[in-house]
Motif scaffolding. Structure first.
Motif, PDB file in Angstrom:
ATOM      1  N   SER A   1       0.850  -1.188   0.000  1.00 24.08           N
ATOM      2  CA  SER A   1       0.000   0.000   0.000  1.00 24.08           C
ATOM      3  C   SER A   1       0.887   1.240   0.000  1.00 24.08           C
ATOM      4  CB  SER A   1      -0.888   0.000   1.248  1.00 24.08           C
ATOM      5  OG  SER A   1      -1.642   1.174   1.299  1.00 24.08           O
ATOM      6  N   VAL A   2       0.681   2.119  -0.969  1.00 16.44           N
ATOM      7  CA  VAL A   2       1.477   3.336  -1.092  1.00 16.44           C
ATOM      8  C   VAL A   2       0.646   4.515  -0.591  1.00 16.44           C
ATOM      9  CG1 VAL A   2       2.673   4.869  -2.698  1.00 16.44           C
ATOM     10  CG2 VAL A   2       2.791   2.390  -3.019  1.00 16.44           C
ATOM     11  N   ALA A   3       1.166   5.205   0.403  1.00 20.59           N
ATOM     12  CA  ALA A   3       0.446   6.322   1.016  1.00 20.59           C
ATOM     13  C   ALA A   3       0.520   7.590   0.179  1.00 20.59           C
ATOM     14  CB  ALA A   3       0.995   6.601   2.411  1.00 20.59           C
ATOM     15  N   ALA A   4       1.639   7.801  -0.523  1.00 17.96           N
ATOM     16  CA  ALA A   4       1.800   9.052  -1.276  1.00 17.96           C
ATOM     17  C   ALA A   4       2.811   8.887  -2.398  1.00 17.96           C
ATOM     18  CB  ALA A   4       2.252  10.164  -0.346  1.00 17.96           C
ATOM     19  N   VAL A   5       2.621   9.678  -3.444  1.00 21.77           N
ATOM     20  CA  VAL A   5       3.552   9.777  -4.560  1.00 21.77           C
ATOM     21  C   VAL A   5       3.950  11.244  -4.658  1.00 21.77           C
ATOM     22  CG1 VAL A   5       3.835   9.526  -7.050  1.00 21.77           C
ATOM     23  CG2 VAL A   5       2.524   7.838  -5.780  1.00 21.77           C
ATOM     24  N   CYS A   6       5.255  11.520  -4.606  1.00 20.35           N
ATOM     25  CA  CYS A   6       5.737  12.902  -4.557  1.00 20.35           C
ATOM     26  C   CYS A   6       6.837  13.136  -5.587  1.00 20.35           C
ATOM     27  CB  CYS A   6       6.310  13.208  -3.178  1.00 20.35           C
ATOM     28  SG  CYS A   6       5.235  12.833  -1.802  1.00 20.35           S
ATOM     29  N   THR A   7       7.045  14.416  -5.909  1.00 23.40           N
ATOM     30  CA  THR A   7       8.129  14.793  -6.817  1.00 23.40           C
ATOM     31  C   THR A   7       9.161  15.686  -6.139  1.00 23.40           C
ATOM     32  OG1 THR A   7       6.841  16.670  -7.627  1.00 23.40           O
ATOM     33  CG2 THR A   7       6.710  14.605  -8.893  1.00 23.40           C
ATOM     34  N   SER A   8       8.948  16.028  -4.870  1.00 22.36           N
ATOM     35  CA  SER A   8       9.919  16.862  -4.157  1.00 22.36           C
ATOM     36  C   SER A   8      10.109  16.341  -2.735  1.00 22.36           C
ATOM     37  CB  SER A   8       9.449  18.318  -4.109  1.00 22.36           C
ATOM     38  OG  SER A   8       8.359  18.469  -3.234  1.00 22.36           O
ATOM     39  N   GLY A   9      11.236  16.701  -2.162  1.00 19.77           N
ATOM     40  CA  GLY A   9      11.509  16.309  -0.793  1.00 19.77           C
ATOM     41  C   GLY A   9      10.549  16.945   0.189  1.00 19.77           C
ATOM     42  N   ALA A  10      10.169  18.195  -0.055  1.00 21.52           N
ATOM     43  CA  ALA A  10       9.248  18.890   0.844  1.00 21.52           C
ATOM     44  C   ALA A  10       7.892  18.193   0.893  1.00 21.52           C
ATOM     45  CB  ALA A  10       9.081  20.344   0.397  1.00 21.52           C
ATOM     46  N   GLN A  11       7.398  17.744  -0.243  1.00 21.89           N
ATOM     47  CA  GLN A  11       6.132  17.011  -0.270  1.00 21.89           C
ATOM     48  C   GLN A  11       6.246  15.728   0.555  1.00 21.89           C
ATOM     49  OE1 GLN A  11       5.805  16.453  -4.520  1.00 21.89           O
ATOM     50  NE2 GLN A  11       4.099  17.901  -4.664  1.00 21.89           N
ATOM     51  N   ALA A  12       7.349  15.018   0.382  1.00 22.70           N
ATOM     52  CA  ALA A  12       7.552  13.769   1.109  1.00 22.70           C
ATOM     53  C   ALA A  12       7.593  14.016   2.613  1.00 22.70           C
ATOM     54  CB  ALA A  12       8.839  13.096   0.640  1.00 22.70           C
ATOM     55  N   LEU A  13       8.259  15.073   3.034  1.00 20.91           N
ATOM     56  CA  LEU A  13       8.336  15.394   4.463  1.00 20.91           C
ATOM     57  C   LEU A  13       6.969  15.737   5.028  1.00 20.91           C
ATOM     58  CD1 LEU A  13      11.657  17.412   4.543  1.00 20.91           C
ATOM     59  CD2 LEU A  13      11.237  15.141   5.495  1.00 20.91           C
ATOM     60  N   ASN A  14       6.157  16.442   4.259  1.00 19.35           N
ATOM     61  CA  ASN A  14       4.796  16.754   4.711  1.00 19.35           C
ATOM     62  C   ASN A  14       3.992  15.478   4.944  1.00 19.35           C
ATOM     63  OD1 ASN A  14       5.008  19.541   4.812  1.00 19.35           O
ATOM     64  ND2 ASN A  14       4.367  19.807   2.690  1.00 19.35           N
ATOM     65  N   TYR A  15       4.079  14.534   4.019  1.00 17.65           N
ATOM     66  CA  TYR A  15       3.370  13.265   4.193  1.00 17.65           C
ATOM     67  C   TYR A  15       3.944  12.468   5.359  1.00 17.65           C
ATOM     68  CZ  TYR A  15       0.584  13.686  -0.047  1.00 17.65           C
ATOM     69  OH  TYR A  15      -0.324  14.080  -0.996  1.00 17.65           O
ATOM     70  N   ALA A  16       5.273  12.435   5.474  1.00 16.52           N
ATOM     71  CA  ALA A  16       5.907  11.673   6.547  1.00 16.52           C
ATOM     72  C   ALA A  16       5.498  12.205   7.919  1.00 16.52           C
ATOM     73  CB  ALA A  16       7.423  11.716   6.392  1.00 16.52           C
ATOM     74  N   ASP A  17       5.353  13.513   8.030  1.00 19.70           N
ATOM     75  CA  ASP A  17       4.946  14.106   9.307  1.00 19.70           C
ATOM     76  C   ASP A  17       3.538  13.695   9.714  1.00 19.70           C
ATOM     77  OD1 ASP A  17       7.357  15.365   9.776  1.00 19.70           O
ATOM     78  OD2 ASP A  17       6.728  17.264   8.870  1.00 19.70           O
ATOM     79  N   SER A  18       2.717  13.333   8.731  1.00 15.90           N
ATOM     80  CA  SER A  18       1.333  12.955   9.041  1.00 15.90           C
ATOM     81  C   SER A  18       1.165  11.452   9.279  1.00 15.90           C
ATOM     82  CB  SER A  18       0.397  13.397   7.911  1.00 15.90           C
ATOM     83  OG  SER A  18       0.649  12.651   6.736  1.00 15.90           O
ATOM     84  N   LEU A  19       2.239  10.688   9.121  1.00 15.20           N
ATOM     85  CA  LEU A  19       2.180   9.233   9.294  1.00 15.20           C
ATOM     86  C   LEU A  19       2.992   8.811  10.519  1.00 15.20           C
ATOM     87  CD1 LEU A  19       2.766   8.308   5.554  1.00 15.20           C
ATOM     88  CD2 LEU A  19       0.594   8.214   6.776  1.00 15.20           C
ATOM     89  N   ASN A  20       2.656   7.678  11.095  1.00 15.39           N
ATOM     90  CA  ASN A  20       3.353   7.201  12.291  1.00 15.39           C
ATOM     91  C   ASN A  20       4.735   6.639  11.991  1.00 15.39           C
ATOM     92  OD1 ASN A  20       1.228   7.878  13.995  1.00 15.39           O
ATOM     93  ND2 ASN A  20       0.198   5.925  13.617  1.00 15.39           N
ATOM     94  N   TYR A  21       4.832   5.837  10.948  1.00 16.33           N
ATOM     95  CA  TYR A  21       6.106   5.245  10.566  1.00 16.33           C
ATOM     96  C   TYR A  21       6.007   4.775   9.128  1.00 16.33           C
ATOM     97  CZ  TYR A  21       3.567   0.910  11.476  1.00 16.33           C
ATOM     98  OH  TYR A  21       2.639  -0.096  11.467  1.00 16.33           O
ATOM     99  N   GLY A  22       7.158   4.526   8.500  1.00 16.57           N
ATOM    100  CA  GLY A  22       7.105   4.053   7.135  1.00 16.57           C
ATOM    101  C   GLY A  22       8.453   4.013   6.456  1.00 16.57           C
ATOM    102  N   ILE A  23       8.381   3.876   5.145  1.00 18.15           N
ATOM    103  CA  ILE A  23       9.567   3.780   4.300  1.00 18.15           C
ATOM    104  C   ILE A  23       9.409   4.746   3.133  1.00 18.15           C
ATOM    105  CG2 ILE A  23      10.960   2.250   2.834  1.00 18.15           C
ATOM    106  CD1 ILE A  23       9.760  -0.098   4.481  1.00 18.15           C
ATOM    107  N   VAL A  24      10.466   5.491   2.863  1.00 22.17           N
ATOM    108  CA  VAL A  24      10.501   6.376   1.705  1.00 22.17           C
ATOM    109  C   VAL A  24      11.307   5.666   0.628  1.00 22.17           C
ATOM    110  CG1 VAL A  24      11.331   8.581   0.810  1.00 22.17           C
ATOM    111  CG2 VAL A  24      10.296   8.475   3.077  1.00 22.17           C
TER     112      VAL A  24
END
Length: 83
Positions: free
Chosen positions: A27-50
């Motif tokens: 299951s993929v939580a987000a698809v991003c094209t920038s590091g800032a987008q990825a950090l925003n999603y990561a901050d809203s999740l408990n744990y995961g893998i980039v």
């Protein structure tokens, strides 16, 4: 299961990796094209893998890795030449 965030500078590449992961049962939580987008999603999740490439428009993978929450891991996808 860990949340997956896919980050590549080209949206087509990111979507292709997402599709590959989804077809394999992940299951993929987000698809991003920038590091800032990825950090925003990561901050809203408990744990995961980039899952990411090495260079984005706003930062390099190393900067993203340093800024990720402590409960996230990174899988870098790059050619031997880049590594």
């Amino acid at each position: 299961m860990a949340s997956l965030i896919v980050v590549f500078p080209k949206i087509e590449d990111a979507k292709n990796i997402r599709n590959l992961l989804v077809r394999s049962g992940y299951s993929v939580a987000a698809v991003c094209t920038s590091g800032a987008q990825a950090l925003n999603y990561a901050d809203s999740l408990n744990y995961g893998i980039v899952v990411c490439g090495y260079k984005f428009a706003d930062m390099m993978y190393s900067e993203l890795h340093e800024c990720l929450p402590p409960n996230f891991e990174m899988l870098l996808v790059a050619s031997q030449h880049v590594l």
